[in-house]
Design a protein around this motif. Structure first.
Motif, short mmCIF file in Angstrom:
data_model
loop_
_atom_site.label_atom_id
_atom_site.label_comp_id
_atom_site.label_asym_id
_atom_site.label_seq_id
_atom_site.Cartn_x
_atom_site.Cartn_y
_atom_site.Cartn_z
N PHE A 119 0.83 -1.20 0.00
CA PHE A 119 0.00 0.00 0.00
C PHE A 119 0.86 1.26 0.00
O PHE A 119 0.64 2.18 -0.78
CB PHE A 119 -0.94 0.00 1.21
N ASP A 120 1.86 1.31 0.87
CA ASP A 120 2.74 2.48 0.94
C ASP A 120 3.50 2.68 -0.36
O ASP A 120 3.66 3.81 -0.83
CB ASP A 120 3.73 2.35 2.10
N ARG A 121 3.98 1.61 -0.96
CA ARG A 121 4.72 1.73 -2.23
C ARG A 121 3.82 2.30 -3.32
O ARG A 121 4.25 3.13 -4.12
CB ARG A 121 5.29 0.38 -2.65
N ILE A 122 2.59 1.86 -3.36
CA ILE A 122 1.65 2.33 -4.39
C ILE A 122 1.25 3.78 -4.13
O ILE A 122 1.27 4.62 -5.03
CB ILE A 122 0.40 1.43 -4.45
N THR A 123 0.89 4.09 -2.90
CA THR A 123 0.37 5.43 -2.61
C THR A 123 1.43 6.52 -2.59
O THR A 123 1.09 7.69 -2.72
CB THR A 123 -0.42 5.45 -1.28
N GLN A 126 3.33 7.08 -4.87
CA GLN A 126 3.38 7.55 -6.25
C GLN A 126 2.13 8.33 -6.66
O GLN A 126 2.07 8.86 -7.75
CB GLN A 126 3.57 6.37 -7.20
N VAL A 127 1.14 8.38 -5.77
CA VAL A 127 -0.13 9.05 -6.08
C VAL A 127 -0.02 10.53 -5.72
O VAL A 127 0.38 10.89 -4.62
CB VAL A 127 -1.30 8.40 -5.30
N ARG A 128 -0.35 11.37 -6.66
CA ARG A 128 -0.32 12.81 -6.44
C ARG A 128 -1.49 13.21 -5.54
O ARG A 128 -2.63 12.80 -5.77
CB ARG A 128 -0.43 13.53 -7.78
N ILE A 129 -1.21 14.01 -4.53
CA ILE A 129 -2.24 14.47 -3.61
C ILE A 129 -2.94 15.69 -4.22
O ILE A 129 -2.28 16.63 -4.65
CB ILE A 129 -1.63 14.82 -2.25
N VAL A 130 -4.25 15.64 -4.26
CA VAL A 130 -5.05 16.77 -4.74
C VAL A 130 -5.67 17.43 -3.52
O VAL A 130 -6.40 16.79 -2.77
CB VAL A 130 -6.13 16.31 -5.74
N THR A 131 -5.36 18.70 -3.31
CA THR A 131 -5.85 19.41 -2.14
C THR A 131 -7.26 19.93 -2.37
O THR A 131 -7.70 20.08 -3.51
CB THR A 131 -4.92 20.59 -1.80
N PRO A 132 -7.96 20.25 -1.28
CA PRO A 132 -9.29 20.86 -1.43
C PRO A 132 -9.23 22.16 -2.25
O PRO A 132 -10.11 22.41 -3.07
CB PRO A 132 -9.73 21.12 0.01
N LEU A 133 -8.19 22.95 -2.04
CA LEU A 133 -8.07 24.21 -2.81
C LEU A 133 -7.95 23.92 -4.30
O LEU A 133 -8.60 24.57 -5.11
CB LEU A 133 -6.87 25.02 -2.32
N GLU A 134 -7.13 22.95 -4.65
CA GLU A 134 -6.98 22.61 -6.07
C GLU A 134 -8.30 22.15 -6.67
O GLU A 134 -8.67 22.52 -7.79
CB GLU A 134 -5.92 21.53 -6.24
N THR A 135 -9.04 21.35 -5.90
CA THR A 135 -10.34 20.87 -6.36
C THR A 135 -11.29 22.05 -6.60
O THR A 135 -11.98 22.11 -7.63
CB THR A 135 -10.95 19.90 -5.33
#
Length: 95
Positions: free
Chosen positions: A13-17, A19-28
């Motif tokens: 799970f840690d290896r996969i996540t 690599q995942v870009r975090i999308v912030t509430p502000l960006e949304t």
């Protein structure tokens, strides 16, 4: 916690996540505000209106973090601009 592969190896799970870009509430909210303005005001709008609308739409609990994100983003842009000008000047103005 900082990953320490020697003592605490990453699980799948840690290896996969990582690599995942975090999308912030502000960006949304920025994306939603831009889409709304493009749809409702095709004649155009000022870019600041996107940010103002995004901040207005954010829940109160998210606003402090959003302001921090904006300040940090501004600082990053300033630092990148200084680096770009330094490279430009170091090469005698060559692109």
């Amino acid at each position: 916690m900082i990953p320490d592969p020697e003592h605490n190896p990453l699980d799948d799970f840690d290896r996969i996540t990582t690599q995942v870009r975090i999308v912030t509430p502000l960006e949304t909210m920025f994306r939603a505000a831009e889409e709304t303005l493009l749809a409702t005001r095709p004649e155009g709008f000022e870019v600041e209106e996107i940010g103002r609308l995004a901040l207005e739409w954010l829940p109160e609990a998210e606003k402090e973090q959003a302001v921090n994100e904006l300040l940090y983003t501004y600082w990053e842009a300033q630092a990148a601009d200084r680096e770009t000008w330094a490279r430009y000047e170091a090469t005698g103005g060559a692109a």
